[in-house]
Design a protein around this motif. Structure first.
Motif, PDB file in Angstrom:
ATOM      1  N   ASP A  59       0.836  -1.203   0.000  1.00  0.00           N
ATOM      2  CA  ASP A  59       0.000   0.000   0.000  1.00  0.00           C
ATOM      3  C   ASP A  59       0.869   1.250   0.000  1.00  0.00           C
ATOM      4  OD1 ASP A  59      -2.119  -1.720   0.219  1.00  0.00           O
ATOM      5  OD2 ASP A  59      -2.458  -1.365   2.356  1.00  0.00           O
ATOM      6  N   VAL A  60       0.294   2.354  -0.433  1.00  0.00           N
ATOM      7  CA  VAL A  60       0.953   3.646  -0.277  1.00  0.00           C
ATOM      8  C   VAL A  60       0.909   4.013   1.206  1.00  0.00           C
ATOM      9  CG1 VAL A  60       0.883   6.105  -0.838  1.00  0.00           C
ATOM     10  CG2 VAL A  60       0.321   4.410  -2.592  1.00  0.00           C
ATOM     11  N   LEU A  61       2.060   4.314   1.780  1.00  0.00           N
ATOM     12  CA  LEU A  61       2.113   4.696   3.181  1.00  0.00           C
ATOM     13  C   LEU A  61       1.826   6.184   3.299  1.00  0.00           C
ATOM     14  CD1 LEU A  61       2.782   4.164   6.171  1.00  0.00           C
ATOM     15  CD2 LEU A  61       5.166   4.696   5.621  1.00  0.00           C
ATOM     16  N   LYS A  62       0.735   6.511   3.949  1.00  0.00           N
ATOM     17  CA  LYS A  62       0.374   7.906   4.180  1.00  0.00           C
ATOM     18  C   LYS A  62       0.770   8.259   5.607  1.00  0.00           C
ATOM     19  CE  LYS A  62      -3.546   7.837   0.973  1.00  0.00           C
ATOM     20  NZ  LYS A  62      -3.033   8.845   0.029  1.00  0.00           N
ATOM     21  N   CYS A  63       1.599   9.263   5.769  1.00  0.00           N
ATOM     22  CA  CYS A  63       2.060   9.631   7.108  1.00  0.00           C
ATOM     23  C   CYS A  63       2.226  11.143   7.221  1.00  0.00           C
ATOM     24  CB  CYS A  63       3.367   8.916   7.445  1.00  0.00           C
ATOM     25  SG  CYS A  63       4.683   9.152   6.263  1.00  0.00           S
ATOM     26  N   SER A  64       2.669  11.588   8.377  1.00  0.00           N
ATOM     27  CA  SER A  64       2.884  13.019   8.606  1.00  0.00           C
ATOM     28  C   SER A  64       4.133  13.470   7.860  1.00  0.00           C
ATOM     29  CB  SER A  64       3.022  13.290  10.103  1.00  0.00           C
ATOM     30  OG  SER A  64       4.245  12.744  10.574  1.00  0.00           O
ATOM     31  N   HIS A  65       4.570  14.693   8.128  1.00  0.00           N
ATOM     32  CA  HIS A  65       5.765  15.204   7.446  1.00  0.00           C
ATOM     33  C   HIS A  65       7.030  14.431   7.799  1.00  0.00           C
ATOM     34  CE1 HIS A  65       6.658  17.109  11.287  1.00  0.00           C
ATOM     35  NE2 HIS A  65       5.540  17.822  11.226  1.00  0.00           N
ATOM     36  N   GLY A  66       7.013  13.734   8.943  1.00  0.00           N
ATOM     37  CA  GLY A  66       8.135  12.865   9.293  1.00  0.00           C
ATOM     38  C   GLY A  66       9.340  13.553   9.888  1.00  0.00           C
ATOM     39  N   ARG A  67       9.220  14.839  10.191  1.00  0.00           N
ATOM     40  CA  ARG A  67      10.382  15.564  10.725  1.00  0.00           C
ATOM     41  C   ARG A  67      10.504  15.460  12.240  1.00  0.00           C
ATOM     42  NH1 ARG A  67       8.170  19.216   7.041  1.00  0.00           N
ATOM     43  NH2 ARG A  67       7.338  20.521   8.716  1.00  0.00           N
ATOM     44  N   PRO A  72       8.856   0.770  -1.350  1.00  0.00           N
ATOM     45  CA  PRO A  72       7.487   1.149  -0.995  1.00  0.00           C
ATOM     46  C   PRO A  72       7.200   2.613  -1.337  1.00  0.00           C
ATOM     47  CG  PRO A  72       8.621   0.057   0.831  1.00  0.00           C
ATOM     48  CD  PRO A  72       9.662   0.433  -0.170  1.00  0.00           C
ATOM     49  N   ALA A  73       5.948   2.878  -1.658  1.00  0.00           N
ATOM     50  CA  ALA A  73       5.525   4.248  -1.938  1.00  0.00           C
ATOM     51  C   ALA A  73       5.150   4.938  -0.631  1.00  0.00           C
ATOM     52  CB  ALA A  73       4.326   4.241  -2.885  1.00  0.00           C
ATOM     53  N   VAL A  74       5.697   6.123  -0.405  1.00  0.00           N
ATOM     54  CA  VAL A  74       5.456   6.867   0.832  1.00  0.00           C
ATOM     55  C   VAL A  74       4.960   8.264   0.486  1.00  0.00           C
ATOM     56  CG1 VAL A  74       6.456   7.739   2.967  1.00  0.00           C
ATOM     57  CG2 VAL A  74       7.303   5.594   1.979  1.00  0.00           C
ATOM     58  N   GLU A  75       3.904   8.688   1.128  1.00  0.00           N
ATOM     59  CA  GLU A  75       3.341  10.022   0.914  1.00  0.00           C
ATOM     60  C   GLU A  75       3.464  10.815   2.217  1.00  0.00           C
ATOM     61  OE1 GLU A  75      -0.932  12.061  -0.338  1.00  0.00           O
ATOM     62  OE2 GLU A  75      -0.503   9.982  -0.950  1.00  0.00           O
ATOM     63  N   PHE A  76       4.563  11.568   2.335  1.00  0.00           N
ATOM     64  CA  PHE A  76       4.760  12.390   3.528  1.00  0.00           C
ATOM     65  C   PHE A  76       3.831  13.600   3.478  1.00  0.00           C
ATOM     66  CE2 PHE A  76       8.961  10.246   3.488  1.00  0.00           C
ATOM     67  CZ  PHE A  76       8.967   9.784   4.796  1.00  0.00           C
ATOM     68  N   GLY A  77       3.342  13.979   4.657  1.00  0.00           N
ATOM     69  CA  GLY A  77       2.461  15.144   4.763  1.00  0.00           C
ATOM     70  C   GLY A  77       1.004  14.838   4.514  1.00  0.00           C
TER      71      GLY A  77
END
Length: 302
Positions: A188-196, A249-254
């Motif tokens: 799956d595309v990982l949807k997460c925060s900005h990661g900072r 993996p696909a990652v969507e930060f923010g």
């Protein structure tokens, strides 16, 4: 040593019991649930710690010299603001009173990094102010203040272990690390925060080993951070996890908003605990690699 453990079948408790047994202790494990099987050195006591009578009965049966109190309300997504925090603050006071009544000598209790003022970022015992931003943190800090004064007044050695960011197999699936690994494992595309954000990750087995150490391997008392002392960006954790998979993996930060009270940095100084002879054994890379293997094994057994 005879040691009573509350929250014995919880996330950290399940790691703690084998450590205590391997060290030769007699363990009285307290759980609300029935059906646990005893084994050499380990007995199970069924008790609802929100019931004063059951608390007293459990401590009477345990006859423990040492208490490790891990139990609290920690339902993922709810515990920060849950009214149950008040009940667990009261339960902790009742537990200590019963432990004292039946001859307890040393109490080691689980606190939280949420007790600190998160504006400081890097938290040091005795220096960083305790100004909790959440109800959970406020109730834990209130329990700590009671424990400190009660234990001192009654001649009980007391230790308060402030846990930072534990991770490892067995934690709630909705938490950061398992949600990252599970999404990547599914493709799956990982949807997460900005990661900072910087956090202090410590494998659950090292957290458990720290509590075992503070209970029986050192005479030290007071407040201790249960932490690695190493700042790790959430984005870097995501990158390490991604490196465990063949396909990138696909990652969507923010994509996920950051909670209003979420600090940019929350890391604990681990020097005080290290000075007692404790050291973490599992690196973040080894811990995450093992975690991914465990998740795959669970999928294979389904």
């Amino acid at each position: 040593m005879r040691i009573a453990v509350t929250g014995a079948d919880g996330f950290i408790g399940r790691y703690l019991l084998p450590i205590l047994l391997a060290q030769g202790h007699q363990v009285a494990a307290v759980s609300r649930r029935a059906g646990h099987l005893p084994q050499p050195g380990l007995s199970w006591l069924q008790a609802d710690l929100l019931d004063a009578g059951q608390i007293r009965q459990a401590m009477a049966e345990a006859e423990a010299e040492c208490l490790i109190h891990l139990a609290w309300f920690v339902e993922h997504g709810r515990f920060w603001t849950a009214a149950e925090n008040f009940a667990w603050c009261d339960a902790t006071a009742g537990l200590l009173a019963a432990f004292n009544e039946f001859g307890g000598k040393r109490a080691v209790l689980a606190g939280t990094c949420a007790e600190y003022d998160w504006n400081y970022g890097y938290c040091v015992e005795g220096k960083t102010p305790t100004v909790p931003a959440t109800l959970y943190g406020k109730c834990k800090d209130a329990a700590r203040q009671f424990a400190e004064h009660f234990c001192r007044d009654n001649g009980i050695e007391w230790v308060w272990g402030r846990i930072f960011t534990p991770y490892g197999p067995g934690e709630p699936a909705g938490r950061f690390v398992p949600s990252v690994l599970s999404a990547m494992g599914r493709g799956d595309v990982l949807k997460c925060s900005h990661g900072r954000q910087f956090r202090d990750f410590l494998h659950a087995s090292d957290v458990a080993a720290a509590f075992a150490h503070l209970a029986a391997n050192t005479p030290a008392t007071g407040v201790f951070n249960i932490a690695s002392g190493e700042p790790m960006r959430l984005a870097d954790i995501v990158a390490i996890c991604a490196g465990l998979f063949e396909a990138v993996p696909a990652v969507e930060f923010g994509a996920v908003p950051v909670a209003e009270f979420d600090p940019l940095m929350l890391v604990g100084c681990a020097d005080k605990l290290a000075a007692t002879g404790w050291a973490a054994r599992i690196s973040i890379r080894d811990g995450l690699a093992d975690y991914r293997i465990k998740i795959n094994e669970l999928k294979g057994s389904e």
